[in-house]
Scaffold this motif. Structure first.
Motif, PDB file in Angstrom:
ATOM      1  N   UNK A  24       0.832  -1.206   0.000  1.00  0.00           N
ATOM      2  CA  UNK A  24       0.000   0.000   0.000  1.00  0.00           C
ATOM      3  C   UNK A  24       0.860   1.247   0.000  1.00  0.00           C
ATOM      4  N   UNK A  25       1.938   1.221  -0.802  1.00  0.00           N
ATOM      5  CA  UNK A  25       2.918   2.311  -0.796  1.00  0.00           C
ATOM      6  C   UNK A  25       3.201   2.792  -2.211  1.00  0.00           C
ATOM      7  N   UNK A  26       3.858   3.936  -2.305  1.00  0.00           N
ATOM      8  CA  UNK A  26       4.308   4.464  -3.591  1.00  0.00           C
ATOM      9  C   UNK A  26       5.611   5.224  -3.386  1.00  0.00           C
ATOM     10  N   UNK A  27       6.378   5.355  -4.462  1.00  0.00           N
ATOM     11  CA  UNK A  27       7.592   6.171  -4.456  1.00  0.00           C
ATOM     12  C   UNK A  27       7.290   7.424  -5.265  1.00  0.00           C
ATOM     13  N   UNK A  28       7.450   8.584  -4.656  1.00  0.00           N
ATOM     14  CA  UNK A  28       7.137   9.840  -5.333  1.00  0.00           C
ATOM     15  C   UNK A  28       8.338  10.322  -6.153  1.00  0.00           C
ATOM     16  N   UNK A  29       8.107  11.333  -6.968  1.00  0.00           N
ATOM     17  CA  UNK A  29       9.179  11.856  -7.826  1.00  0.00           C
ATOM     18  C   UNK A  29      10.301  12.500  -7.013  1.00  0.00           C
TER      19      UNK A  29
ATOM     20  N   UNK B 218      -3.834  10.320   6.022  1.00  0.00           N
ATOM     21  CA  UNK B 218      -3.354   9.591   7.207  1.00  0.00           C
ATOM     22  C   UNK B 218      -2.290   8.604   6.743  1.00  0.00           C
ATOM     23  N   UNK B 219      -1.043   9.004   6.866  1.00  0.00           N
ATOM     24  CA  UNK B 219       0.027   8.253   6.217  1.00  0.00           C
ATOM     25  C   UNK B 219       1.348   8.375   6.978  1.00  0.00           C
ATOM     26  N   UNK B 220       2.311   7.566   6.567  1.00  0.00           N
ATOM     27  CA  UNK B 220       3.695   7.652   7.033  1.00  0.00           C
ATOM     28  C   UNK B 220       4.576   7.773   5.800  1.00  0.00           C
ATOM     29  N   UNK B 221       5.562   8.666   5.865  1.00  0.00           N
ATOM     30  CA  UNK B 221       6.470   8.854   4.735  1.00  0.00           C
ATOM     31  C   UNK B 221       7.922   8.769   5.190  1.00  0.00           C
TER      32      UNK B 221
END
Length: 239
Positions: free
Chosen positions: A82-87, A217-220
């Motif tokens: 349930x994650x993504x890598x941003x630019x 509502x997230x963790x980065x």
């Protein structure tokens, strides 16, 4: 005999009263020195601009390389996590049901397993020869959405969410730091590893500009490099 000369210099009118040839000579030397100083200042400005441009190019190339390395390592796992890598190279976990129970800072069992998979591999990339000397901070950010029960007190809502987001970020940091695979990296991590609570200050927005409560509502995991520090150092040297 007095001589009065009015001249233009550096866009300003300069009026020089000359009593004799010696004073004329001194005045001309002063003007020439001012011209030289302006040329030196221009050269210094060009050097500074060139140095900052070089840092910016190196930073961009490093960011692009890191983005490719993160995708190469984690792409096959992101959907499951349930994650993504941003630019900008953030690893964003934005499925709140996977992370914590509502209102709690206790990491879920499922999120513990994800962190155990992710973090040793993440640190292995960041401590490689390619990146380790450019990393200034590794940040774990806790983010919440707006609201706290039925309260309508803005200050209360903000502060309660700030505390919760900080507690969640700290819980993730403690768990990651305690992983047995991280023992060899602990001295390096102590100088880099940070936990930051963000409350609801940087929400994820929907297409219509409204807050997406679930995704907010997230963790980065984010990385701060030394590029900014290098630019500030150049500016300080000019003062």
């Amino acid at each position: 005999m007095h001589k009065i000369i009015t001249n233009s210099f550096h866009n300003e009118k300069v009026r020089i009263i000359l009593i004799d040839d010696e004073l004329w000579f001194v005045a001309m030397l002063t003007v020439e020195k001012e011209k030289e100083k302006i040329e030196i200042d221009r050269d210094e400005l060009k050097k500074t601009q060139s140095a900052i441009r070089e840092i910016a190019i190196t930073y961009r190339e490093s960011q692009e390389d890191l983005n490719r390395d993160l995708h190469r390592e984690f792409d096959r796992d992101l959907r499951r996590w349930g994650a993504k890598i941003t630019s900008d190279n953030r690893i964003r976990f934005q499925s709140p049901r996977i992370l914590f129970e509502a209102g709690s800072s206790e990491i879920s069992y499922r999120f513990e397993n994800i962190l155990s998979e992710l973090f040793p591999r993440y640190i292995k990339i960041l401590t490689s020869r390619k990146y380790r000397n450019e990393i200034d901070e590794i940040r774990i950010e806790g983010h919440t959405s707006y609201g706290w029960g039925h309260s309508t007190d803005e200050d209360y809502i903000y502060l309660k969410n700030m505390q919760l987001s900080q507690d969640r970020a700290s819980s993730v940091l403690k768990y990651c730091y305690s992983l047995p695979e991280l023992t060899r990296y602990k001295k390096w991590l102590i100088g880099k590893f940070r936990a930051n609570g963000m409350s609801y200050s940087t929400p994820i927005l929907k297409w219509n500009g409204k807050m997406d409560y679930d995704k907010s509502r997230r963790v980065e995991f984010s990385i701060k490099t030394k590029a900014t520090e290098k630019v500030y150092k150049i500016i300080e040297e000019l003062k």
